[in-house]
Design a protein around this motif. Structure first.
Motif, PDB file in Angstrom:
ATOM      1  N   TYR A 184       0.827  -1.208   0.000  1.00  6.95           N
ATOM      2  CA  TYR A 184       0.000   0.000   0.000  1.00  6.95           C
ATOM      3  C   TYR A 184       0.862   1.258   0.000  1.00  6.95           C
ATOM      4  CZ  TYR A 184      -4.635  -1.629  -0.462  1.00  6.95           C
ATOM      5  OH  TYR A 184      -5.773  -2.135  -1.024  1.00  6.95           O
ATOM      6  N   VAL A 190      -1.352   6.957  -1.757  1.00 12.51           N
ATOM      7  CA  VAL A 190      -0.789   6.817  -0.410  1.00 12.51           C
ATOM      8  C   VAL A 190       0.524   7.611  -0.357  1.00 12.51           C
ATOM      9  CG1 VAL A 190       0.036   5.177   1.315  1.00 12.51           C
ATOM     10  CG2 VAL A 190      -1.958   4.603  -0.098  1.00 12.51           C
ATOM     11  N   VAL A 249      -1.787   3.707   6.169  1.00 11.15           N
ATOM     12  CA  VAL A 249      -2.476   4.900   5.678  1.00 11.15           C
ATOM     13  C   VAL A 249      -2.808   5.809   6.869  1.00 11.15           C
ATOM     14  CG1 VAL A 249      -4.534   5.749   4.501  1.00 11.15           C
ATOM     15  CG2 VAL A 249      -3.398   3.670   3.674  1.00 11.15           C
ATOM     16  N   VAL A 376      -7.979   6.039  -3.024  1.00  9.84           N
ATOM     17  CA  VAL A 376      -6.746   5.333  -3.358  1.00  9.84           C
ATOM     18  C   VAL A 376      -6.949   4.482  -4.613  1.00  9.84           C
ATOM     19  CG1 VAL A 376      -5.090   3.621  -2.502  1.00  9.84           C
ATOM     20  CG2 VAL A 376      -6.017   5.347  -0.944  1.00  9.84           C
TER      21      VAL A 376
END
Ligand code: BG6
Length: 491
Positions: A184, A190, A249, A376
Motif C-alpha cells: 500500500y 498513499v 495509511v 486510493v
C-alpha cells in the motif's frame, strides 16, 4: 543509488506473487529505463523447470501496450534475455552454494568488483522466510557489493511472533539491508498523503481535533476468499489488510511533520504516532463473516464457510471488521479513526474520508460538513465536499465537490503499479516506503490483544454476518454513526 550492476534473485519464482506482481513490475522498470545497465534476474524455486517453461510462467501476466505492439514485444524479448532460472531447495546449503557459484561464474565475472550487488526478493510463504534468509546469508551473500533482502507480509501473526521473526532476520541481515514491503505504501495516492498534508498551507492549521471530527479508512473488495481459504482462515481480515495496509495509511494521515523527507525521519514519526494508540478495545469493534447469497440474482455466491478450500467449517475468522483507534496525543485526542475492511462486499474501493466539524453558528441550515476524500483506488482522486450557493436566482446552499480526479487532470501520465514503485525504491536504496522493525512492533501491539480474544473465541467477541455482495453487516451504519460520522454526506 546502486552503483554498477545488480543481480536480482526472485525466490519463489514460480509462485503467484512473483508471476503476478514481481516480474511484471520488473518488466515495467526495464521498459521505462529504470533497471541499472547490468541487471540480471535469477528465478529460484524448488520446481525443476526448463528455461522455456520458466519464461512462459513469469511472463504470463505481463501486459503489453497494444498501441505499440511490435515495439513492446521487442522490449519483452530483450527483457527475457535478462532472465535465468535455478532450481534448488529452501533448506540445503548446497543449493545456495550452487546459486552463488552460478551468479559468480555466469553473471558477475564481467562486473566490476565492488559493484557486484545482489537483491534477494523473497516471494515466499512465511514458513520458509528464516531458513531461506539463513541459506542466503551463509552461502550467497555478496562480498563484492551491497546486499538487499526484500520480504513481504505476513510478518508474524501477533506481537510475539513478529518480534521473533524480526530478531531472526536481524541476526542475518542488518536493518538497512532489509526492505519489508507493505505494497500500500507504493500506491500513488498513499505516496501523495505527505505531499498534500505538508505542502499546502490550507491544511496545516485545521489538521487536528479542533477541526476534524472523525477519520475513516475504508477497504472494500467485491470478491470473497475463494481458493485462499487455507491462508485466509489462519489470518483473517484484520491481519490480512488492517494491521498493515490500513494502519500505514492511518499513520501517514496522523503523524507529525517529519523533520525532513529522509526515510528515517518519516519512519520515526510513524513510530511515534503508533505508540500513542492504545490497544483496540473490543467495544470499539464490529466483526463479521460473509454468508452466501444462494437466493440472489445471477451468480450464486458461496458463503465463507462453504468454500471448499476452508478446512474448519465452523471457523469464526472475520472477513469484515470495523475497528476504532484512538490516538492519545495533543493533536488527535477524542477523534475516532475508523478502519473498515471487508471481503465479498458490494464494490471495490479503498478511500480515506476526513470529516471536518460542523460550521459554528451556521447561517445556512442546509450546509453539510466539509469532507476531504482521498480515493486510493480505483480511479485515483482527491476531492473535498464543499458548500456552494446554488448558481442562479436561488440562495440555497448546495453541496458540491472541489474535484481532482486524476484521469481528468493528468491525462498523459501513467500511474505505476505499487510494486514497480517499490522495487525502484529498493534499487535506489530508499527505505521511506518500507516498514521498519520497530514500526512493525508498534503496529502489532495495537491489534494483538483483540486478535488473541478473537482467536480464543472470547465470550465478549460478537460475530455478525453479512451477505456476499452487500455493504457489510446491518449494524455498520449505526456503528459509524456512534463515532460521529455523518452519513448525509455520503453521496
Ligand atoms: C493483500 C491481501 O495484502 O492485499 C489480499 O493479502 C488483498 O487479501 C490485497 O486482496 C489487496 O491489494 P490491492 O492492491 O489489490 O488493493
Amino acid at each position: 543509488e546502486l552503483q554498477g550492476s545488480v543481480t536480482i534473485v526472485v525466490l519463489g519464482a514460480s509462485g503467484d506473487l512473483a508471476k503476478k506482481k514481481t516480474y511484471p513490475a520488473l518488466f515495467r522498470l526495464y521498459r521505462n529505463g529504470f533497471l541499472p545497465k547490468n541487471t540480471h534476474i535469477v528465478g529460484y524455486a524448488r520446481t525443476k523447470l526448463s528455461h522455456a517453461d520458466y519464461l512462459d510462467r513469469v511472463t504470463h501476466y505481463i501486459k503489453l501496450n497494444k498501441d505499440n505492439a511490435q515495439a513492446e514485444q521487442d522490449l519483452l524479448d530483450e527483457f527475457k534475455q535478462l532472465l535465468y532460472y535455478q532450481a534448488g531447495s529452501y533448506d540445503q546449503d548446497a543449493s545456495y552454494q550452487a546459486l552463488d557459484a552460478f551468479i559468480k561464474s555466469q553473471l558477475e565475472s564481467t562486473m566490476a568488483p565492488g559493484q557486484r550487488n545482489r537483491v534477494f526478493y523473497m516471494a515466499l510463504p512465511p514458513s520458509v522466510f528464516v531458513p531461506v534468509a539463513r541459506g542466503l546469508r551463509r552461502n550467497a551473500y555478496a562480498t563484492e557489493g551491497a546486499n538487499r533482502i526484500v520480504v513481504e507480509k505476513p510478518f508474524g501473526k501477533d506481537l510475539e511472533s513478529s518480534n521473533q521473526l524480526s530478531k531472526d532476520l536481524g541476526q542475518l541481515f542488518t536493518e538497512p539491508e532489509i526492505y519489508r514491503i507493505d505494497h500500500y505504501l507504493g500506491k500513488e495516492m498513499v505516496k501523495n498523503v505527505m505531499t498534500v498534508r505538508f505542502s499546502n498551507v490550507i491544511f496545516s492549521h485545521v489538521w487536528n481535533r479542533m477541526y476534524i471530527d472523525n477519520v475513516q479508512v475504508t477497504f472494500k473488495e467485491p470478491f470473497g476468499t475463494e481458493g485462499r481459504g487455507g491462508y485466509f482462515d489462519e489470518f483473517g481480515i484484520i491481519r490480512d489488510v488492517m494491521q498493515n495496509h490500513l494502519l500505514q495509511v492511518l499513520s501517514l494521515i496522523a503523524m507529525e511533520r517529519p523533520i525532513s523527507t529522509d526515510a528515517e525521519a518519516i519512519r520515526d514519526e510513524k513510530v511515534k504516532v503508533l505508540k500513542c494508540i492504545p490497544p483496540i478495545d473490543i467495544q470499539d469493534s464490529l466483526l463479521g463473516q460473509y454468508v452466501g447469497d444462494a437466493n440472489g440474482e445471477g451468480d450464486k455466491k458461496l458463503g465463507y464457510l462453504e468454500d471448499p478450500t476452508l478446512k474448519n467449517k465452523s471457523s469464526l475468522t472475520p472477513t469484515f471488521a470495523a475497528l476504532v483507534l484512538w490516538i492519545q496525543n495533543e493533536r488527535w485526542e477524542g477523534v475516532p479513526f475508523i478502519l473498515k475492511a471487508g471481503k465479498a462486499l458490494d464494490s471495490a474501493k479503498v478511500e480515506v474520508r476526513i470529516q471536518f466539524r460542523n460550521v459554528a453558528g451556521n447561517l445556512y441550515k442546509s450546509a453539510a460538513r466539509n469532507e476531504l476524500v482521498i480515493r486510493v483506488q480505483p480511479d485515483e482522486a482527491l476531492y473535498m465536499k464543499f458548500n456552494n450557493k446554488m448558481p442562479g436566482l436561488s440562495y440555497q446552499t448546495i453541496q458540491t465537490d472541489l474535484d481532482l480526479t486524476y484521469e481528468n487532470r493528468y491525462t498523459d501520465l501513467a500511474i505505476p503499479d505499487a510494486y514497480e514503485s517499490l522495487l525502484l525504491d529498493v534499487l535506489r536504496n530508499d527505505h521511506s516506503n518500507f516498514v521498519r522493525d520497530d514500526e512493525l512492533g508498534a503496529a502489532w501491539r495495537i491489534f494483538t490483544p483483540l486478535l488473541h480474544k478473537i482467536d480464543q473465541h472470547d465470550a465478549a467477541i460478537k460475530m455478525t454476518s453479512y451477505k456476499y455482495g452487500s455493504r457489510g453487516p446491518d449494524e455498520l451504519d449505526d456503528f459509524v454513526r456512534k463515532y460521529g460520522y455523518d452519513r448525509s454526506n455520503a453521496h
